[in-house]
Motif scaffolding. Structure first.
Motif, PDB file in Angstrom:
ATOM      1  N   THR A   1      54.142  56.222  39.707  1.00  0.00           N
ATOM      2  CA  THR A   1      53.106  55.341  39.215  1.00  0.00           C
ATOM      3  C   THR A   1      53.651  54.006  38.750  1.00  0.00           C
ATOM      4  OG1 THR A   1      53.260  56.463  37.085  1.00  0.00           O
ATOM      5  CG2 THR A   1      51.492  57.154  38.565  1.00  0.00           C
ATOM      6  N   THR A   2      54.936  53.946  38.386  1.00  0.00           N
ATOM      7  CA  THR A   2      55.496  52.674  37.950  1.00  0.00           C
ATOM      8  C   THR A   2      56.031  51.851  39.102  1.00  0.00           C
ATOM      9  OG1 THR A   2      57.641  53.715  37.557  1.00  0.00           O
ATOM     10  CG2 THR A   2      56.103  53.634  35.700  1.00  0.00           C
ATOM     11  N   MET A   3      56.014  52.441  40.293  1.00  0.00           N
ATOM     12  CA  MET A   3      56.519  51.720  41.450  1.00  0.00           C
ATOM     13  C   MET A   3      55.410  50.880  42.065  1.00  0.00           C
ATOM     14  SD  MET A   3      58.318  55.028  43.157  1.00  0.00           S
ATOM     15  CE  MET A   3      58.473  54.206  44.720  1.00  0.00           C
ATOM     16  N   GLN A   4      55.757  49.765  42.608  1.00  0.00           N
ATOM     17  CA  GLN A   4      54.799  49.018  43.407  1.00  0.00           C
ATOM     18  C   GLN A   4      54.679  49.708  44.756  1.00  0.00           C
ATOM     19  OE1 GLN A   4      55.844  44.961  44.064  1.00  0.00           O
ATOM     20  NE2 GLN A   4      53.983  44.471  45.187  1.00  0.00           N
ATOM     21  N   ALA A   5      53.427  49.949  45.190  1.00  0.00           N
ATOM     22  CA  ALA A   5      53.234  50.602  46.486  1.00  0.00           C
ATOM     23  C   ALA A   5      53.964  49.805  47.552  1.00  0.00           C
ATOM     24  CB  ALA A   5      51.748  50.685  46.796  1.00  0.00           C
ATOM     25  N   ARG A   6      54.708  50.512  48.371  1.00  0.00           N
ATOM     26  CA  ARG A   6      55.524  49.790  49.345  1.00  0.00           C
ATOM     27  C   ARG A   6      55.443  50.468  50.702  1.00  0.00           C
ATOM     28  NH1 ARG A   6      58.985  52.933  46.350  1.00  0.00           N
ATOM     29  NH2 ARG A   6      60.434  54.265  47.515  1.00  0.00           N
ATOM     30  N   SER A   7      55.673  49.711  51.706  1.00  0.00           N
ATOM     31  CA  SER A   7      55.738  50.255  53.048  1.00  0.00           C
ATOM     32  C   SER A   7      57.137  50.785  53.304  1.00  0.00           C
ATOM     33  CB  SER A   7      55.398  49.168  54.071  1.00  0.00           C
ATOM     34  OG  SER A   7      55.528  49.654  55.377  1.00  0.00           O
TER      35      SER A   7
ATOM     36  N   GLU B   1      55.964  61.614  59.845  1.00  0.00           N
ATOM     37  CA  GLU B   1      56.628  60.403  59.371  1.00  0.00           C
ATOM     38  C   GLU B   1      55.925  59.867  58.128  1.00  0.00           C
ATOM     39  OE1 GLU B   1      58.225  57.901  63.060  1.00  0.00           O
ATOM     40  OE2 GLU B   1      56.066  58.224  63.140  1.00  0.00           O
ATOM     41  N   LYS B   2      56.708  59.517  57.124  1.00  0.00           N
ATOM     42  CA  LYS B   2      56.182  58.849  55.935  1.00  0.00           C
ATOM     43  C   LYS B   2      56.009  57.368  56.248  1.00  0.00           C
ATOM     44  CE  LYS B   2      58.272  59.702  52.038  1.00  0.00           C
ATOM     45  NZ  LYS B   2      59.295  59.578  50.962  1.00  0.00           N
ATOM     46  N   LEU B   3      54.810  56.835  55.990  1.00  0.00           N
ATOM     47  CA  LEU B   3      54.516  55.442  56.309  1.00  0.00           C
ATOM     48  C   LEU B   3      54.560  54.524  55.098  1.00  0.00           C
ATOM     49  CD1 LEU B   3      51.498  55.981  58.730  1.00  0.00           C
ATOM     50  CD2 LEU B   3      53.921  55.759  59.312  1.00  0.00           C
ATOM     51  N   ALA B   4      54.066  54.990  53.970  1.00  0.00           N
ATOM     52  CA  ALA B   4      54.013  54.174  52.759  1.00  0.00           C
ATOM     53  C   ALA B   4      53.915  55.095  51.564  1.00  0.00           C
ATOM     54  CB  ALA B   4      52.819  53.219  52.798  1.00  0.00           C
ATOM     55  N   GLU B   5      54.394  54.648  50.410  1.00  0.00           N
ATOM     56  CA  GLU B   5      54.367  55.478  49.214  1.00  0.00           C
ATOM     57  C   GLU B   5      54.275  54.596  47.986  1.00  0.00           C
ATOM     58  OE1 GLU B   5      59.216  56.038  49.345  1.00  0.00           O
ATOM     59  OE2 GLU B   5      57.990  57.709  48.654  1.00  0.00           O
ATOM     60  N   GLY B   6      54.202  55.246  46.805  1.00  0.00           N
ATOM     61  CA  GLY B   6      54.107  54.505  45.559  1.00  0.00           C
ATOM     62  C   GLY B   6      52.711  54.491  44.982  1.00  0.00           C
ATOM     63  N   TYR B   7      51.835  55.392  45.446  1.00  0.00           N
ATOM     64  CA  TYR B   7      50.459  55.463  44.976  1.00  0.00           C
ATOM     65  C   TYR B   7      50.314  56.599  43.971  1.00  0.00           C
ATOM     66  CZ  TYR B   7      50.355  52.880  49.322  1.00  0.00           C
ATOM     67  OH  TYR B   7      50.633  51.979  50.309  1.00  0.00           O
ATOM     68  N   GLN B   8      49.176  56.616  43.262  1.00  0.00           N
ATOM     69  CA  GLN B   8      48.939  57.691  42.305  1.00  0.00           C
ATOM     70  C   GLN B   8      48.375  58.933  42.986  1.00  0.00           C
ATOM     71  OE1 GLN B   8      47.162  56.599  38.462  1.00  0.00           O
ATOM     72  NE2 GLN B   8      47.395  54.459  39.043  1.00  0.00           N
ATOM     73  N   TRP B   9      47.361  58.752  43.834  1.00  0.00           N
ATOM     74  CA  TRP B   9      46.752  59.886  44.549  1.00  0.00           C
ATOM     75  C   TRP B   9      45.962  59.314  45.713  1.00  0.00           C
ATOM     76  CZ3 TRP B   9      47.349  64.975  44.844  1.00  0.00           C
ATOM     77  CH2 TRP B   9      46.353  65.746  45.428  1.00  0.00           C
TER      78      TRP B   9
ATOM     79  N   GLN C   1      50.773  49.282  61.776  1.00  0.00           N
ATOM     80  CA  GLN C   1      52.126  49.338  62.324  1.00  0.00           C
ATOM     81  C   GLN C   1      52.788  47.967  62.266  1.00  0.00           C
ATOM     82  OE1 GLN C   1      53.684  52.184  63.398  1.00  0.00           O
ATOM     83  NE2 GLN C   1      55.545  50.960  63.628  1.00  0.00           N
ATOM     84  N   LYS C   2      51.997  46.927  62.450  1.00  0.00           N
ATOM     85  CA  LYS C   2      52.526  45.566  62.468  1.00  0.00           C
ATOM     86  C   LYS C   2      52.845  45.046  61.072  1.00  0.00           C
ATOM     87  CE  LYS C   2      51.257  40.829  63.739  1.00  0.00           C
ATOM     88  NZ  LYS C   2      50.190  39.965  64.322  1.00  0.00           N
ATOM     89  N   ASP C   3      51.926  45.272  60.122  1.00  0.00           N
ATOM     90  CA  ASP C   3      52.020  44.610  58.820  1.00  0.00           C
ATOM     91  C   ASP C   3      52.476  45.511  57.684  1.00  0.00           C
ATOM     92  OD1 ASP C   3      51.022  42.233  59.985  1.00  0.00           O
ATOM     93  OD2 ASP C   3      48.976  42.988  59.774  1.00  0.00           O
ATOM     94  N   GLY C   4      52.548  46.827  57.909  1.00  0.00           N
ATOM     95  CA  GLY C   4      52.879  47.721  56.822  1.00  0.00           C
ATOM     96  C   GLY C   4      51.712  47.878  55.864  1.00  0.00           C
ATOM     97  N   ALA C   5      52.011  48.114  54.577  1.00  0.00           N
ATOM     98  CA  ALA C   5      50.984  48.429  53.587  1.00  0.00           C
ATOM     99  C   ALA C   5      50.691  47.241  52.686  1.00  0.00           C
ATOM    100  CB  ALA C   5      51.423  49.621  52.747  1.00  0.00           C
ATOM    101  N   SER C   6      49.413  47.113  52.297  1.00  0.00           N
ATOM    102  CA  SER C   6      49.006  46.042  51.387  1.00  0.00           C
ATOM    103  C   SER C   6      47.706  46.460  50.705  1.00  0.00           C
ATOM    104  CB  SER C   6      48.792  44.728  52.150  1.00  0.00           C
ATOM    105  OG  SER C   6      47.790  44.879  53.143  1.00  0.00           O
ATOM    106  N   VAL C   7      47.367  45.786  49.627  1.00  0.00           N
ATOM    107  CA  VAL C   7      46.102  46.039  48.929  1.00  0.00           C
ATOM    108  C   VAL C   7      44.975  45.380  49.713  1.00  0.00           C
ATOM    109  CG1 VAL C   7      44.787  45.652  46.817  1.00  0.00           C
ATOM    110  CG2 VAL C   7      47.222  46.212  46.672  1.00  0.00           C
ATOM    111  N   PHE C   8      43.905  46.138  49.960  1.00  0.00           N
ATOM    112  CA  PHE C   8      42.752  45.604  50.686  1.00  0.00           C
ATOM    113  C   PHE C   8      41.611  45.246  49.741  1.00  0.00           C
ATOM    114  CE2 PHE C   8      38.771  46.099  53.108  1.00  0.00           C
ATOM    115  CZ  PHE C   8      39.034  45.272  54.190  1.00  0.00           C
TER     116      PHE C   8
END
Length: 345
Positions: free
Chosen positions: A20-26, A55-63, A91-98
């Motif tokens: 939870t203290t991590m910034q969500a990252r790709s 395959e793990k794509l992105a992590e750092g979320y709460q749930w 696949q191109k941009d990874g993870a971000s807040v929408f």
């Protein structure tokens, strides 16, 4: 779609505390492989190739919850329900807040256990439909403007608990579940107005009908390819089942019975409960449950289990050809290539 009872909150606490203290990252483009596939019947090979890797794509979320593939743009949207955010991955941009907040946007969120959006599904045109925990509503989101239209917020004059998951029929009717996972205290919340944890149908004219009132913790919901059957998961550790109902031409459901019973698998070694589901074009059901995603043939035979090593809340098909199964698993998003194709591709 939020199968975290108090029993499993402690199981997940260690993972959440670390993330939870991590910034969500790709994750890097060379994605880390995790988990594995338990093959329980030969029929699974026709759906998932031997040697297929998760395959793990992105992590750092709460749930993570409610993944939906957006064909126009080729990206995935998903909810972080307690984080009150909707995220995007491609696949191109990874993870971000929408979208943040994705649910409740008022001054005092103390009444909520989970204030964000939950289940997401494709809607008409360039929209998605969402089960909005924080606004206790079913809503439509315009993907271009990111503006919401609330479609239903009450039944019989009383607010919904916290709409959780939903499915859209071809005639425009929306079926959705309404457990109290979004409310602090859940069933004991003083803000809970509905006497039951119901399953509802929202018709195109705006009429809301209670179609099932007898389930303890209704959660995931999906239709069969011919729309003659409606599946509902029950995230009750004492009765962890997938229910199936016959659906009539006018949208009524009847003859509810157990399609799959996972109660015997519930344990601390198998985190998770029946929650979100995906279905392929041939009617094979991919249901989250204890230990991961349980794969069932249309006749109810269990073919195998997809494990990530953590609870999996939901899954959906997507990718350019509809053959990728995306997994919303606790603090991360993962994917698995399949030999089958999701419904609608």
């Amino acid at each position: 779609m939020q199968a975290r009872t108090a029993k499993y909150a402690l199981v997940c606490a260690g993972l959440l505390g670390a993330t939870t203290t991590m910034q969500a990252r790709s994750a890097p483009m060379a994605h880390e492989t995790i988990g594995g596939i338990v093959r329980e019947a030969p029929g699974l090979d026709a759906l998932i190739a031997p040697g297929a890797a998760i395959e793990k794509l992105a992590e750092g979320y709460q749930w993570t919850e409610g993944p939906v593939w957006i064909a126009r743009g080729q990206y995935l949207l998903f909810s972080d329900v307690p984080g009150n955010a909707m995220h995007r991955w491609s696949q191109k941009d990874g993870a971000s807040v929408f979208l943040k907040p994705s649910g409740y946007d008022g001054p005092d969120p103390s009444m909520f256990r989970e204030p964000g959006s939950n289940g997401l599904i494709p809607g008409p045109g360039n929209t998605i439909l969402l089960a909005d925990h924080g606004n206790r509503s079913v809503a439509r989101l315009d993907l271009a403007t990111r503006r919401k239209t609330f479609l239903a917020s009450r039944y019989d004059g009383k607010k919904f608990n916290s709409p959780n998951d939903l499915v859209l029929a071809r005639n425009g009717a929306i079926y959705f579940t309404d457990p109290p996972y979004g409310l602090a205290g859940m069933n004991d919340s003083p803000h809970k107005e509905q006497k039951v944890n119901g399953v509802y149908r929202l018709d195109p004219d705006g009429k809301v009908t209670l179609v099932e009132a007898g389930l303890t913790w209704p959660n995931g919901i999906i239709l069969s390819p011919d729309e003659r059957r409606l599946y509902i998961t029950v995230s009750d550790p004492k009765h962890a089942v997938v229910m199936v109902y016959d659906r009539g031409r006018e949208g009524a459901i009847s003859n509810g019975r157990v399609f799959a019973d996972m109660t015997a698998s519930v344990s601390d070694q198998n985190p998770g409960l029946p929650d979100g589901m995906a279905i392929d074009s041939r009617g094979n059901l991919f249901s989250t449950g204890p230990g991961g995603v349980h794969v069932f043939a249309p006749d109810g035979r269990e073919l195998g289990l997809i494990r990530t090593g953590a609870a999996i809340a939901n899954c959906t098909f997507g990718g350019p050809d509809g053959r990728t199964l995306f997994l919303a698993s606790n603090h991360m998003i993962a994917r698995l290539p399949t030999r089958t194709k999701g419904l609608g591709f």
